[in-house]
Design a protein around this motif. Structure first.
Motif, PDB file in Angstrom:
ATOM      1  N   GLY A 289      -6.627 -38.990  33.600  1.00 36.05           N
ATOM      2  CA  GLY A 289      -7.278 -39.911  32.688  1.00 36.05           C
ATOM      3  C   GLY A 289      -8.676 -39.480  32.284  1.00 36.05           C
ATOM      4  N   SER A 290      -9.386 -40.378  31.646  1.00 39.04           N
ATOM      5  CA  SER A 290     -10.733 -40.113  31.154  1.00 39.04           C
ATOM      6  C   SER A 290     -11.781 -40.430  32.224  1.00 39.04           C
ATOM      7  CB  SER A 290     -11.007 -40.965  29.914  1.00 39.04           C
ATOM      8  OG  SER A 290     -10.112 -40.645  28.871  1.00 39.04           O
ATOM      9  N   ASP A 291     -12.930 -39.767  32.115  1.00 34.46           N
ATOM     10  CA  ASP A 291     -14.081 -40.013  32.993  1.00 34.46           C
ATOM     11  C   ASP A 291     -13.743 -39.831  34.469  1.00 34.46           C
ATOM     12  OD1 ASP A 291     -16.035 -40.917  30.887  1.00 34.46           O
ATOM     13  OD2 ASP A 291     -14.488 -42.452  30.613  1.00 34.46           O
ATOM     14  N   ALA A 292     -12.793 -38.976  34.750  1.00 33.56           N
ATOM     15  CA  ALA A 292     -12.413 -38.687  36.128  1.00 33.56           C
ATOM     16  C   ALA A 292     -13.146 -37.443  36.625  1.00 33.56           C
ATOM     17  CB  ALA A 292     -10.903 -38.485  36.229  1.00 33.56           C
TER      18      ALA A 292
ATOM     19  N   GLY B 116      -8.110 -36.054  30.228  1.00 30.82           N
ATOM     20  CA  GLY B 116      -8.768 -37.055  29.417  1.00 30.82           C
ATOM     21  C   GLY B 116     -10.195 -36.702  29.041  1.00 30.82           C
TER      22      GLY B 116
ATOM     23  N   GLY C 177      -5.518 -41.993  37.210  1.00 28.85           N
ATOM     24  CA  GLY C 177      -6.090 -42.899  36.242  1.00 28.85           C
ATOM     25  C   GLY C 177      -7.530 -42.603  35.874  1.00 28.85           C
ATOM     26  N   ASP C 178      -8.015 -43.364  34.919  1.00 26.08           N
ATOM     27  CA  ASP C 178      -9.396 -43.229  34.463  1.00 26.08           C
ATOM     28  C   ASP C 178     -10.379 -43.457  35.615  1.00 26.08           C
ATOM     29  OD1 ASP C 178      -8.291 -42.955  31.953  1.00 26.08           O
ATOM     30  OD2 ASP C 178      -8.793 -45.001  31.294  1.00 26.08           O
ATOM     31  N   ASN C 179     -11.480 -42.716  35.586  1.00 28.77           N
ATOM     32  CA  ASN C 179     -12.603 -42.914  36.495  1.00 28.77           C
ATOM     33  C   ASN C 179     -12.240 -42.693  37.965  1.00 28.77           C
ATOM     34  OD1 ASN C 179     -15.393 -43.467  36.799  1.00 28.77           O
ATOM     35  ND2 ASN C 179     -14.954 -45.580  37.382  1.00 28.77           N
TER      36      ASN C 179
ATOM     37  N   SER D 247      -6.710 -46.473  38.389  1.00 28.50           N
ATOM     38  CA  SER D 247      -8.073 -46.190  37.942  1.00 28.50           C
ATOM     39  C   SER D 247      -9.099 -46.554  39.012  1.00 28.50           C
ATOM     40  CB  SER D 247      -8.366 -46.965  36.660  1.00 28.50           C
ATOM     41  OG  SER D 247      -8.262 -48.360  36.893  1.00 28.50           O
TER      42      SER D 247
ATOM     43  N   THR E 210     -13.671 -35.837  31.407  1.00 31.31           N
ATOM     44  CA  THR E 210     -13.233 -35.557  32.780  1.00 31.31           C
ATOM     45  C   THR E 210     -13.701 -34.169  33.196  1.00 31.31           C
ATOM     46  OG1 THR E 210     -11.363 -37.066  32.848  1.00 31.31           O
ATOM     47  CG2 THR E 210     -11.149 -35.046  34.140  1.00 31.31           C
TER      48      THR E 210
END
Length: 336
Positions: A204-207, A167, A226-228, A245, A170
């Protein structure tokens, strides 16, 4: 169906070919003209797909082809499945399924690399991969065919990513491997057979994934983070794991296959789980815990096997008291 970005269809298999490859028998009940061109878990059978049943199966779809233990064959046939009987369905599946799909080869070719991405020397990007805007790939990274790296992602040196999507924003740590096959071994009578995997790893994103981690792709479905999520160094995430997340894991976590972990959980160092359990949202695992049972939302557990933290701490207190009593008696005996 296996994701065509990562897998290519080899060729459909007739029921006769399945018998030859697997060693299972349709017991003379295989109709002409039936073939399989897909794979599916026994929990989600479909016509034209190959599955296997080691335990009593749930509801199945007519037309599915199932490698089954003898005791389940009659019920599966009554449900409209084409059933090949074997004492070891998992081994039979492992010997057969890899002929239906093949992994796309790691080869150079046209890749979609955004002009604003930074790709350092020594990095290999395979045919069909996509690198998003502003992404940074440090030296000696390997990106497999079809892999997608999101915008602003940071892939540290020597990471290897295949059968995966990463994502936006990440970060993947140095020497981390994402998307390899899981540790699924079919125990045959004469040899151990590696079960082929047909899923993906979805980050996911921002992980944040730390250095020297290993995240396996799914067997049929996906491994999902998941994200984060924040995962420390030296962590192992097995096939088909799903992590919600915002979950945080300290170093040396080991998550076994098909475990589901909820949102915003906190795993202290050296935590582990057994396979096929569900851990709820906002769960805390104390250091060195080994979760072997489902854990409800919002609870704090510790110990090995893990239990509610209040019970675990009470046991530790009692053990210390018992140890103190035993020690005092030992000193008195030596004085006598």
């Amino acid at each position: 169906m296996a994701d065509p970005r990562f897998y290519e269809s080899a060729h459909p298999l007739s029921l006769t070919e399945i018998e030859t490859l697997s060693g299972a028998s349709f017991e003379g009940l295989a109709p002409d003209g039936v073939s399989v061109d897909d794979v599916a878990p026994i929990t989600a059978t479909q016509a034209g797909a190959l599955s296997y049943a080691e335990r009593r199966p749930p509801d199945v779809q007519p037309g599915a082809v199932v490698l089954s233990k003898p005791e389940f064959a009659e019920a599966l046939r009554a449900a409209g499945c084409h059933v090949a009987v074997t004492e070891n369905p998992r081994v039979a599946f492992a010997r057969t399924a890899a002929k239906i799909f093949a992994e796309k080869p790691l080869e150079a070719g046209e890749a979609d690399i955004d002009p604003s991405a930074t790709v350092h020397d020594g990095t290999f990007i395979a045919k069909g991969a996509r690198i998003g805007a502003g992404a940074i790939l440090e030296p000696n990274v390997v990106i497999g065919p079809g892999v997608e790296i999101g915008e602003g992602a940071l892939i540290r040196a020597n990471a290897v990513i295949s059968f995966a999507t990463i994502g936006a924003r990440t970060e993947i740590g140095s020497c981390t491997v994402i998307g390899k096959t899981g540790f699924a071994i079919a125990l045959g009578a004469e040899q151990r057979v590696k079960v082929p995997h047909f899923g993906r790893a979805i980050i996911g994103s921002d992980a944040l994934i730390g250095a020297s981690c290993s995240i396996d792709r799914g067997l049929f479905g996906d491994t999902e983070i998941g994200d984060n999520c924040q995962i420390d160094n030296f962590c192992q995430i097995a096939h088909n794991v799903r992590i919600g997340s915002g979950t945080v894991m300290a170093a040396f976590a080991g998550i076994s296959g098909s475990t589901t972990i909820g949102r915003d959980c906190l795993f202290a160092g050296r935590c582990a789980t057994t396979d096929n359990i569900t851990i709820g949202n906002n769960v805390i695992l104390l250091a060195d815990s080994a979760a072997m049972y489902d854990i409800p939302d919002g609870e704090k557990w510790g110990g090995s096997p893990a239990m509610p933290a209040r019970n675990f701490l009470k046991q530790i207190t009692q053990l210390r008291r018992l140890s103190g009593i035993k020690g005092a008696q030992g000193k008195k005996a030596r004085r006598d």
